[in-house]
Design a protein around this motif. Sequence first.
Motif, PDB file in Angstrom:
ATOM      1  N   GLU A  20      19.584  38.875  -2.524  1.00 53.60           N
ATOM      2  CA  GLU A  20      20.936  38.318  -2.365  1.00 53.60           C
ATOM      3  C   GLU A  20      22.024  39.372  -2.581  1.00 53.60           C
ATOM      4  O   GLU A  20      23.210  39.053  -2.636  1.00 53.60           O
ATOM      5  N   GLU A  59      11.034  26.521  -8.753  1.00 55.77           N
ATOM      6  CA  GLU A  59      11.772  27.779  -8.877  1.00 55.77           C
ATOM      7  C   GLU A  59      11.100  28.682  -9.905  1.00 55.77           C
ATOM      8  O   GLU A  59      11.584  29.759 -10.185  1.00 55.77           O
ATOM      9  N   ARG A  80      14.756  30.481  -7.956  1.00 57.03           N
ATOM     10  CA  ARG A  80      15.133  29.821  -6.697  1.00 57.03           C
ATOM     11  C   ARG A  80      14.026  28.872  -6.237  1.00 57.03           C
ATOM     12  O   ARG A  80      12.873  29.283  -6.093  1.00 57.03           O
ATOM     13  N   ASN A 106      14.515  37.786  -5.952  1.00 55.45           N
ATOM     14  CA  ASN A 106      15.493  36.893  -5.325  1.00 55.45           C
ATOM     15  C   ASN A 106      16.902  37.469  -5.417  1.00 55.45           C
ATOM     16  O   ASN A 106      17.679  37.429  -4.456  1.00 55.45           O
ATOM     17  N   SER A 116       9.985  37.082 -10.174  1.00 48.98           N
ATOM     18  CA  SER A 116      10.473  36.461  -8.935  1.00 48.98           C
ATOM     19  C   SER A 116      11.996  36.448  -8.925  1.00 48.98           C
ATOM     20  O   SER A 116      12.638  36.558  -7.881  1.00 48.98           O
TER      21      SER A 116
END
Length: 362
Positions: free
Chosen positions: A160, A303, A124, A156, A152
């Motif tokens: 979500e 990202e 992201r 993320n 990471s």
Amino acid sequence: MAVKIALIAGARPNFMKIAPLMHALTGDSAWDPILIHTGQHYDHNMSGQFFSDLEIAPPRYHLEVGSGSHAQQTAEIMKRLEPVLLESQPAAILVVGDVNSTVAGALVAAKLGIFVVHVEAGLRSFDRTMPEEINRVVTDSISDLLLITEESGRANLLREGIPAERIHAVGNLMIDSLKKNLTRAMESDVTKRLELPERYGLVTLHRPANVDDAGQLGEILGALEEIGKELPLIWPMHPRTRGRIESNGAVLPAGLRLTDPLGYLDFLCLQAKSAVVLTDSGGIQEETTVLRVPCLTLRDNTERPITIEHGSNRLAGTRKQSILAAWEDALRNPRTAMQPPLWDGQAAQRCKEVLARVLIRS
Ligand code: UD1
């Protein structure tokens, strides 16, 4: 019976991710991999050259969609992919990265009830003006299995609401291709052909935010002009960038040497031998990290934070002064890069193991 899995590739950065998987699945009697090329990229030096450099067999299906607006391109891929999936009836579809072919493939499959695997999930930039960010968020939200290149991505995805058991760390397929081909790439005579000196810098630029607006492009060209006075710069130019420069009449500074897009082996060799890389690409941030070549990313975000935490990457921004400041800093404070966890050339093997666990339940 072999498990049918459809692998979708369409744009240049997809081919080096698909190649190691195709090699791992082909010839294994447990699997029947079906390669589908959407045709998002179609110039020989953006597509065909990569198939020969990476020794990928021709795709079983070629959708030949070509260029268009985002909606047109995505819709065309969806229209042409649906009958192919209905005919071939794969147990799963695997999409890689964040291009329009990725989201289009995932959408068609999800609506047909086909199991969706996303490789390079969870990255992201948190910048929704990037078309790739939209593609990442949508693809991840409809994927059944999310294979991540760096931690990471896990954080993320969990944030979500993706269930933890769907997320697996497998490493980086693009780095599998790099490790497999580096020795062969170093035999390339590309630096001689391009008449480059021993010490040079490498430039790539294609993001709409950087090249579509004449003022923004001017900022970057201004920085490249200054850097080019100290270090000769070679720029294999993406067709989109060439088109924008021609249409807006931008003047390229002297000291910048242009060439057409290069094949995989030539470009890898050029990267490995360069003193610094200036780029707005995603994958090149990863490749320079493993090659331990300093990378200045001409963006305000990435990202791929691991390339900054572990690697040789730094964010240089997109204004002339910020790029020059990053360049000065790179000269004064060179970074030692470390290989990120699992970027060891074995990602395809790990993908295959996870796929076998999930799809071949014995
Ligand atoms: C796409 C990806 C981007 C990736 C990049 C790598 C999306 C949203 N973007 O951007 O994430 O980093 O590929 O290159 O999927 N063109 C040619 N020949 C080709 C392909 C394209 O001339 O073989 C020209 C066409 O004018 C086209 C333009 O390049 O309109 C842009 O191509 P497109 O596939 O839309 O996106 P990219 O900018 O290449």
